[in-house]
Design an enzyme around this catalytic site. Sequence first.
Site, PDB file in Angstrom:
ATOM      1  N   HIS A 178      -8.561   6.860  -2.876  1.00  0.00           N
ATOM      2  CA  HIS A 178      -7.141   6.789  -2.537  1.00  0.00           C
ATOM      3  C   HIS A 178      -6.489   5.762  -3.456  1.00  0.00           C
ATOM      4  O   HIS A 178      -7.024   4.674  -3.650  1.00  0.00           O
ATOM      5  CB  HIS A 178      -6.972   6.379  -1.066  1.00  0.00           C
ATOM      6  CG  HIS A 178      -5.596   6.605  -0.522  1.00  0.00           C
ATOM      7  ND1 HIS A 178      -4.519   5.854  -0.925  1.00  0.00           N
ATOM      8  CD2 HIS A 178      -5.125   7.500   0.387  1.00  0.00           C
ATOM      9  CE1 HIS A 178      -3.437   6.271  -0.282  1.00  0.00           C
ATOM     10  NE2 HIS A 178      -3.775   7.271   0.520  1.00  0.00           N
ATOM     11  N   ARG A 186       4.841   5.687  -0.609  1.00  0.00           N
ATOM     12  CA  ARG A 186       5.342   6.381  -1.795  1.00  0.00           C
ATOM     13  C   ARG A 186       6.182   7.596  -1.399  1.00  0.00           C
ATOM     14  O   ARG A 186       7.178   7.918  -2.043  1.00  0.00           O
ATOM     15  CB  ARG A 186       4.170   6.804  -2.683  1.00  0.00           C
ATOM     16  CG  ARG A 186       3.551   5.633  -3.428  1.00  0.00           C
ATOM     17  CD  ARG A 186       2.269   6.011  -4.159  1.00  0.00           C
ATOM     18  NE  ARG A 186       1.156   6.196  -3.236  1.00  0.00           N
ATOM     19  CZ  ARG A 186       0.286   7.198  -3.296  1.00  0.00           C
ATOM     20  NH1 ARG A 186       0.401   8.129  -4.240  1.00  0.00           N
ATOM     21  NH2 ARG A 186      -0.688   7.281  -2.433  1.00  0.00           N
TER      22      ARG A 186
END
Length: 602
Positions: free
Chosen positions: A242, A262
């Site tokens: 990740h 994000r």
Amino acid sequence: MSTEAPDITAERHVYDVVVVGAGGAGLRAAIAAHDAGARTAIVCKSLLGKAHTVMAEGGIAAALGNLYPEDNWKVHFRDTMRGGKMLNNWRMAQIHAQEAPARVLELEEWGALFDRTKDGLISQRDFGGHRYARLAHVGDRTGLEMIRTLQQRAVALGIDVFMECTITEILKDGDRVAGAFGYWRESGRFIVFEAPAVVLATGGIGKSFKVTSNSWEYTGDGHAMALRAGAKLINMEFVQFHPTGMVWPPSVRGILVTESVRGDGGVLRNSEGRRFMFDYIPEFFKAETADTEEEADRWYTDKKNNRRPPELLPRDEVARAINAEIKAGRGSPHGGVYLDIASRRDPEFIKRRLPSMYHQFKELADVDITKEPMEIGPTCHYVMGGVEVDADTGAAAVPGLFAAGEVAGGMHGSNRLGGNSLSDLLVFGRRAGLNAAYHAIRTKNNRPRVRDDQVRAAGETVLAPFTSKGGENPYDVQKDLQEVMHNLVGIIRKADELEQALEDIAKLRERAAKVSVHGGRQYNPGWHLAIDLRNMLTVSECIARAALTRTESRGGHTRDDYPMADPEWGTKNIVLSQVDGRIDLAIQPLPEMPDELKALFE
């Protein structure tokens, strides 16, 4: 050190279906098996409600079409296949995309509280690799709400739950599953479950790596037990790092920073303050007329372009970009980069949309994410590989053995899109549970029997560390294994390092076979780790062996010596099995996709 004779006596329980694991896949499987009429038990290594599913914060990917009516299962299927670099089992990806909306609505019917649009529909957010905003979410606590809802449902149905109970072996009668052997973590007493169907929902393998978002339970138990029982593993070379895990302070290194940051507008910056992801996006994604970051950002967030900001590229691409910036000397003081949402969203928005992240950084790192950027870096997060299962039923090659969730392979190909994990758990947890119940019903008049010699052998294996003389501390072996996997089988790989890793793992296996533990079987975490080490070493060897064999870069597998994807490898799976204690490897072609689905990619 204990010198008492091994006590292999075990309490026994009889069920139709035993589900190993109480995360999203395990709970959904147990509910489905119960609803199909099977007497069902859930066995979990930790406490109920502590499953790693709660760390999946961003949302559940499902083409509900609440924000973009043009979204549908075909677009979701296409995104999933492209995200997996076309190495997915196409049938699993199809079933997943088709059934995910129904599973989300079912969760809502059972009491899950989702965020809402202004029209009162379930809200959906952007995530990397998804063409449309399709993640149904509850702030940034979606996994927690999912577990709460499924757990409440399972308890209300009266399904038996065995908490803090570790399963160490699948028991068989001939070639059929007969049950499972394990022990109570508190007392060390043995327990045997007699059942013609076992569903593995044990999650992933992250604790083999030094930096991981995974919790302590993730030691590859289901992967390794399935191998020993005669099932096969596929796609084990594909490990997802990740892009955003915490890097500071050291005590929280690896803890997940949700992709929702994000998805809600956060951007990645290097030590120079520059938004570097524009340097790493494919040429066809680039804004042709943008001279400044602001112009480019407007272009990317214009939905008419069907583009996403570069921070929302698939996870493997973002993780590699961050890794490249750090190696180039443009990283943060603690070896990461900066994730900045403070300069782009007002504090009220951040606290409302990302409450968990706000509190996580405030409490663990003394960082106020409404005022300053977060320090983040890649963290081992998810394994795409797992037990090879039938796409429609979740059945493994061993009659009576089923798998769902992260322990099952095929669905995500070489790289999983964010949000697809939670919908995967719901869709295939249900299918595995249903088909496990049907299998149990079919064996009603010819149930397999648990053999006493198998129980004794399983007991002697887990007690061996008590009788080993002069062996090492299991924590030392685990630490060395994590260093090997982090340094040699991590985000960037090459042949000589993978060969070295396999040599090191073989030596670690010899050391692990001789580890010693002291004291009794009660409250003995050293003993628990000694048992887990066998599984961790097995899955680590599978990952390294498959990674050495696949001479290309694709998804969650990047070879420094083979930096490009190879079309020849794009049609092949690496399959691992265990024969006489040795890991065997074979290459097999992908299932052929029907023409009507192929047409979606033209």
